[in-house]
Design a protein around this motif. Structure first.
Motif, PDB file in Angstrom:
ATOM      1  N   TYR A 140      59.612   0.738  52.096  1.00 23.83           N
ATOM      2  CA  TYR A 140      59.715  -0.110  50.895  1.00 23.83           C
ATOM      3  C   TYR A 140      58.679   0.313  49.846  1.00 23.83           C
ATOM      4  O   TYR A 140      59.008   0.459  48.663  1.00 23.83           O
ATOM      5  CB  TYR A 140      59.510  -1.578  51.290  1.00 23.83           C
ATOM      6  CG  TYR A 140      59.528  -2.543  50.128  1.00 23.83           C
ATOM      7  CD1 TYR A 140      60.729  -2.956  49.557  1.00 23.83           C
ATOM      8  CD2 TYR A 140      58.339  -3.050  49.608  1.00 23.83           C
ATOM      9  CE1 TYR A 140      60.741  -3.841  48.486  1.00 23.83           C
ATOM     10  CE2 TYR A 140      58.346  -3.934  48.535  1.00 23.83           C
ATOM     11  CZ  TYR A 140      59.548  -4.329  47.978  1.00 23.83           C
ATOM     12  OH  TYR A 140      59.562  -5.191  46.921  1.00 23.83           O
ATOM     13  N   GLU A 189      55.428 -13.793  46.056  1.00 20.97           N
ATOM     14  CA  GLU A 189      54.497 -12.732  45.645  1.00 20.97           C
ATOM     15  C   GLU A 189      53.478 -12.427  46.757  1.00 20.97           C
ATOM     16  O   GLU A 189      53.021 -11.298  46.898  1.00 20.97           O
ATOM     17  CB  GLU A 189      53.747 -13.130  44.362  1.00 20.97           C
ATOM     18  CG  GLU A 189      54.614 -13.835  43.309  1.00 20.97           C
ATOM     19  CD  GLU A 189      55.300 -12.890  42.330  1.00 20.97           C
ATOM     20  OE1 GLU A 189      54.800 -11.778  42.144  1.00 20.97           O
ATOM     21  OE2 GLU A 189      56.346 -13.291  41.768  1.00 20.97           O
ATOM     22  N   ARG A 193      65.722  -1.400  47.240  1.00 23.79           N
ATOM     23  CA  ARG A 193      64.521  -2.225  47.418  1.00 23.79           C
ATOM     24  C   ARG A 193      64.886  -3.690  47.677  1.00 23.79           C
ATOM     25  O   ARG A 193      64.231  -4.369  48.472  1.00 23.79           O
ATOM     26  CB  ARG A 193      63.591  -2.097  46.210  1.00 23.79           C
ATOM     27  CG  ARG A 193      62.959  -0.703  46.100  1.00 23.79           C
ATOM     28  CD  ARG A 193      62.009  -0.590  44.927  1.00 23.79           C
ATOM     29  NE  ARG A 193      60.953  -1.585  45.009  1.00 23.79           N
ATOM     30  CZ  ARG A 193      60.785  -2.577  44.150  1.00 23.79           C
ATOM     31  NH1 ARG A 193      61.600  -2.695  43.108  1.00 23.79           N
ATOM     32  NH2 ARG A 193      59.805  -3.418  44.308  1.00 23.79           N
ATOM     33  N   MET A 252      58.376 -11.198  40.377  1.00 24.27           N
ATOM     34  CA  MET A 252      58.298  -9.781  40.036  1.00 24.27           C
ATOM     35  C   MET A 252      57.033  -9.187  40.603  1.00 24.27           C
ATOM     36  O   MET A 252      56.096  -9.887  40.932  1.00 24.27           O
ATOM     37  CB  MET A 252      58.271  -9.612  38.528  1.00 24.27           C
ATOM     38  CG  MET A 252      59.636  -9.552  37.928  1.00 24.27           C
ATOM     39  SD  MET A 252      59.500  -9.310  36.168  1.00 24.27           S
ATOM     40  CE  MET A 252      59.088 -10.954  35.643  1.00 24.27           C
ATOM     41  N   THR A 253      57.034  -7.906  40.702  1.00 25.22           N
ATOM     42  CA  THR A 253      55.871  -7.252  41.255  1.00 25.22           C
ATOM     43  C   THR A 253      55.283  -6.307  40.222  1.00 25.22           C
ATOM     44  O   THR A 253      55.986  -5.848  39.332  1.00 25.22           O
ATOM     45  CB  THR A 253      56.235  -6.527  42.564  1.00 25.22           C
ATOM     46  OG1 THR A 253      55.039  -6.152  43.226  1.00 25.22           O
ATOM     47  CG2 THR A 253      57.084  -5.313  42.327  1.00 25.22           C
ATOM     48  N   PRO A 276      60.238 -11.703  43.813  1.00 28.02           N
ATOM     49  CA  PRO A 276      59.031 -10.919  44.117  1.00 28.02           C
ATOM     50  C   PRO A 276      59.283  -9.420  44.261  1.00 28.02           C
ATOM     51  O   PRO A 276      58.372  -8.682  44.604  1.00 28.02           O
ATOM     52  CB  PRO A 276      58.567 -11.522  45.457  1.00 28.02           C
ATOM     53  CG  PRO A 276      59.798 -12.042  46.096  1.00 28.02           C
ATOM     54  CD  PRO A 276      60.726 -12.444  44.983  1.00 28.02           C
ATOM     55  N   VAL A 277      60.506  -8.978  44.000  1.00 32.62           N
ATOM     56  CA  VAL A 277      60.844  -7.574  44.257  1.00 32.62           C
ATOM     57  C   VAL A 277      60.948  -6.755  42.974  1.00 32.62           C
ATOM     58  O   VAL A 277      60.383  -5.667  42.866  1.00 32.62           O
ATOM     59  CB  VAL A 277      62.176  -7.481  45.049  1.00 32.62           C
ATOM     60  CG1 VAL A 277      62.550  -6.034  45.307  1.00 32.62           C
ATOM     61  CG2 VAL A 277      62.063  -8.249  46.364  1.00 32.62           C
ATOM     62  N   ASN A 278      61.691  -7.274  41.998  1.00 31.96           N
ATOM     63  CA  ASN A 278      61.917  -6.483  40.792  1.00 31.96           C
ATOM     64  C   ASN A 278      60.612  -6.153  40.084  1.00 31.96           C
ATOM     65  O   ASN A 278      59.765  -7.013  39.887  1.00 31.96           O
ATOM     66  CB  ASN A 278      62.860  -7.229  39.838  1.00 31.96           C
ATOM     67  CG  ASN A 278      64.294  -7.225  40.342  1.00 31.96           C
ATOM     68  OD1 ASN A 278      64.667  -6.369  41.125  1.00 31.96           O
ATOM     69  ND2 ASN A 278      65.083  -8.187  39.893  1.00 31.96           N
ATOM     70  N   LEU A 279      60.491  -4.890  39.690  1.00 37.48           N
ATOM     71  CA  LEU A 279      59.278  -4.438  39.006  1.00 37.48           C
ATOM     72  C   LEU A 279      59.240  -4.991  37.589  1.00 37.48           C
ATOM     73  O   LEU A 279      60.267  -5.053  36.911  1.00 37.48           O
ATOM     74  CB  LEU A 279      59.259  -2.909  38.945  1.00 37.48           C
ATOM     75  CG  LEU A 279      59.157  -2.169  40.276  1.00 37.48           C
ATOM     76  CD1 LEU A 279      59.479  -0.688  40.077  1.00 37.48           C
ATOM     77  CD2 LEU A 279      57.749  -2.340  40.846  1.00 37.48           C
TER      78      LEU A 279
END
Lengths: 188, 120
Positions: free
Chosen positions: A166, A140, A128, B1-2, B41-44
């Motif tokens: 993705y 974001e 990812r 983070m998302t 902005p990617v890691n959960l």
């Protein structure tokens, strides 16, 4: 259609269709090829054996740099010194997790041990991170924009296809992590 | 983070253990290095919390609090220790794909994330 990972009597299980497994396998292979350290002429074999790499440089590819970030903010020299000592083994850790996940892709039904689940979550995360760099996800808002792409019939260019891939890997990782958190709770 | 995109189980009330208190009391005031985790902005959010719980042995409540601090403030000090200790943690965090750096603790060491990093 893939089924979300879940935690049950057999441990953590998931189900992927052959095309989904092929997709994941090629994504994993891509990340592995980005992480494999280059073999250089005249490299000290003993230094390589103990994980040192005195010729290492800060990655120029943004995705590789996100996988192997600097350890000291705004200090390239200190970060480079740290890379010489640690980057090779970090690459090996990541490749190990990615290879372990790829091995589990031989069957439709995926049954994971706690260690296997950890490797899968790390592998999906690295996949990812690389996709996010290719999609130019910087904040974001970008992430939200990509997240809105959910319809495979809309995939008409490389970018929308990548966005859908993705989102698929995000969904898969989220279901896996939820199953892992549930199994941790049960074992506590 | 998302945020989470898959509906998660709604039964996640963690069992409170004494871990938070015991790690807090181990933190000596003169320990000079911090491990910092940065937002991306990617890691959960769930994954970041899982890493804090499984690697540091933090209880769910503390892991979630630190995760939310990363998410809202952009960064959080998640462990203290000697330079060697926080560097070891940083490599582990990079292994998980989290964006971690080390820094010398300033006089007024972080107000949050107390507790020496400890393997659970």
């Amino acid at each position: 259609m893939a089924k979300a990972f879940k935690y049950g009597l057999k441990g953590i299980t998931g189900f992927l269709e052959p095309t989904e497994r092929e997709l994941l396998r090629s994504l994993i292979d891509d990340v592995i090829s980005m992480l494999e350290p280059a073999e250089r002429e005249g490299q000290d074999p003993l230094a390589a054996l103990i994980g040192l790499d005195m010729d290492v440089a800060e990655p120029t590819d943004r995705a590789v740099k996100r996988l192997l970030p600097n350890v000291v903010k705004d200090d390239g020299a200190a970060s480079l010194e740290f890379r010489q000592l640690t980057e090779r083994s970090l690459r090996e850790t990541k490749i190990g997790a990615l290879r372990a996940a790829a091995l589990d892709l031989d069957k439709d039904e995926i049954v994971l041990t706690p260690e296997g689940a950890k490797h899968w979550s790390m592998a999906l995360n690295d996949v990812r991170l690389v996709l996010a760099e290719r999609l130019d996800i910087r904040d974001e808002e970008d992430a939200e924009h990509v997240h809105r792409m959910q319809d495979w019939s809309q995939a008409e260019d490389v970018e929308s296809y990548l966005a859908l891939v993705y989102n698929f890997t995000t969904w898969l990782q989220e279901s896996l992590v939820q199953a892992m958190l549930q199994s941790m709770e049960t074992r506590r | 983070m998302t945020i989470s995109v898959a509906p998660g189980p709604d039964t996640r009330e963690g069992i409170r253990t004494g871990t938070a208190e015991s790690t807090d009391s181990l933190a000596a005031p003169d320990i000079p290095w911090n491990l910092v985790i940065w937002n991306d902005p990617v890691n959960l959010m769930s994954y970041v919390s899982y890493v804090f719980q499984s690697y540091f042995g933090y209880p769910e409540s503390k892991a979630n609090k630190l995760m939310m601090e990363v998410h809202k403030k952009g960064r959080s000090i998640v462990a203290h220790g000697s330079k060697e200790q926080v560097e070891r943690h940083a490599v582990a965090m990079h292994g998980f794909g989290l964006w971690a750096t080390v820094e010398k603790a300033s006089g007024a060491a972080g107000t949050s994330g107390r507790g020496k990093g400890k393997r659970g």
